[in-house]
Design a protein around this motif. Structure first.
Motif, PDB file in Angstrom:
ATOM      1  N   ILE A  96      -8.336  -3.355   0.878  1.00  0.00           N
ATOM      2  CA  ILE A  96      -9.017  -2.824   2.062  1.00  0.00           C
ATOM      3  C   ILE A  96      -8.848  -1.306   2.094  1.00  0.00           C
ATOM      4  O   ILE A  96      -7.723  -0.798   2.160  1.00  0.00           O
ATOM      5  N   ASP A  97      -9.962  -0.608   2.005  1.00  0.00           N
ATOM      6  CA  ASP A  97      -9.929   0.849   2.089  1.00  0.00           C
ATOM      7  C   ASP A  97     -10.084   1.206   3.569  1.00  0.00           C
ATOM      8  O   ASP A  97     -11.116   0.910   4.169  1.00  0.00           O
ATOM      9  N   THR A  98      -9.054   1.814   4.141  1.00  0.00           N
ATOM     10  CA  THR A  98      -9.048   2.030   5.597  1.00  0.00           C
ATOM     11  C   THR A  98      -9.542   3.417   6.015  1.00  0.00           C
ATOM     12  O   THR A  98      -9.457   3.773   7.181  1.00  0.00           O
ATOM     13  N   SER A 107      -0.390   4.202   4.945  1.00  0.00           N
ATOM     14  CA  SER A 107      -1.709   3.573   4.791  1.00  0.00           C
ATOM     15  C   SER A 107      -2.033   2.668   5.972  1.00  0.00           C
ATOM     16  O   SER A 107      -3.095   2.060   6.020  1.00  0.00           O
ATOM     17  N   GLY A 136       0.833  -1.201   0.000  1.00  0.00           N
ATOM     18  CA  GLY A 136       0.000   0.000   0.000  1.00  0.00           C
ATOM     19  C   GLY A 136       0.862   1.243   0.000  1.00  0.00           C
ATOM     20  O   GLY A 136       2.085   1.159   0.171  1.00  0.00           O
ATOM     21  N   VAL A 143      -9.416  -3.045  10.935  1.00  0.00           N
ATOM     22  CA  VAL A 143      -8.620  -3.560   9.811  1.00  0.00           C
ATOM     23  C   VAL A 143      -7.968  -4.881  10.222  1.00  0.00           C
ATOM     24  O   VAL A 143      -8.018  -5.880   9.490  1.00  0.00           O
ATOM     25  N   LEU A 178      -3.669  -2.199   1.077  1.00  0.00           N
ATOM     26  CA  LEU A 178      -4.342  -1.189   1.897  1.00  0.00           C
ATOM     27  C   LEU A 178      -4.318   0.172   1.213  1.00  0.00           C
ATOM     28  O   LEU A 178      -3.261   0.584   0.709  1.00  0.00           O
ATOM     29  N   LYS A 227      -0.093   0.036   6.845  1.00  0.00           N
ATOM     30  CA  LYS A 227       0.324  -1.344   6.604  1.00  0.00           C
ATOM     31  C   LYS A 227       1.381  -1.824   7.592  1.00  0.00           C
ATOM     32  O   LYS A 227       1.397  -2.999   7.949  1.00  0.00           O
TER      33      LYS A 227
END
Ligand code: C5P
Length: 210
Positions: free
Chosen positions: A188-190, A11, A7, A198, A133, A13
């Motif tokens: 996955i859009d956080t 983000s 990502g 998450v 992410l 990660k």
């Protein structure tokens, strides 16, 4: 077992990857640290991170102690990292280390979690579990800004935002191993998820796919 988490900058990660590795009792490698240490080494010698010879020499001479220290986390080092990371030879030099750790994790661990930009696409394309992410650049700048402010009350949001935008652009536009989601990664859009949500989603996915 290899779990790839990619990502853009900030983000989330890194935090996620560390928690997943701990929960699974796997080895963990923050691959950004390799590029950061390379960039920092060039800066420490007053070199230009975009200079191929200087960057390759720094990557070839990395030692374990170069990967430690809070200074590696600065945006200045992040920018230098993304410059050395655009040089194909630098990526080549750092590839072996990443693959070896992924396939033969230290300490007799049964698996490894790697986070970065190209784990699912280039470093470990065969990884059976991959996550990608994302979060809007404003949200990522906000998170990074809050972290910075704890250490430095004079931190400036606009500057953090600008640095992230520049780094995203450089990481996405480069010819080799650009930031890109692998076809078989779970996105996955956080933006609207906190770190716990998450983590729970990722662990649920891992448990149903093992
Ligand atoms: O993830 P982090 O912000 O620490 O990464 C620093 C820089 O290293 C990134 O902006 C990117 O240019 C580079 N990088 C990369 N490939 C990776 C990990 C990081 O090119 N697998």
């Amino acid at each position: 077992m290899i779990i790839a988490i990619d990502g853009p900058a900030a983000s989330g990660k890194g935090t996620l990857a560390r928690r997943v590795a701990e929960a699974m009792d796997y080895a963990y490698l923050d691959t950004g640290l390799l590029y950061r240490a390379t960039g920092a080494k060039v800066l420490a010698e007053n070199g230009d991170p975009a200079d191929e010879a200087a960057a390759v020499a720094a990557a070839e001479n990395l030692s374990a102690s170069d990967l430690e220290g809070e200074a590696l986390r600065s945006e200045e080092v992040g920018t230098a990292a993304s410059k050395v990371a655009a040089i194909p030879m630098v990526r080549e030099v750092l590839l072996d280390f990443q693959r070896t750790l992924a396939t033969t994790p230290p300490g007799g661990k049964r698996g490894a979690v790697l986070d970065g930009r190209d784990i699912g696409t280039v470093v470990c394309p065969e990884a059976p579990i991959k996550f990608y992410l994302t979060a809007s650049v404003e949200e990522r700048a906000n998170r990074r800004f809050k972290q910075l402010q704890e250490k430095n009350p004079a931190a400036i949001y606009e500057r953090v935002l600008k640095e992230l935008e520049e780094r995203d652009a450089r990481d996405s536009a480069r010819d080799v191993a650009p930031l890109k989601m692998a076809d078989d990664a779970i996105h996955i859009d956080t933006d609207r998820l906190n770190a716990n949500a998450v983590f729970d989603a990722v662990m649920a996915h891992i448990h149903t796919h093992m």
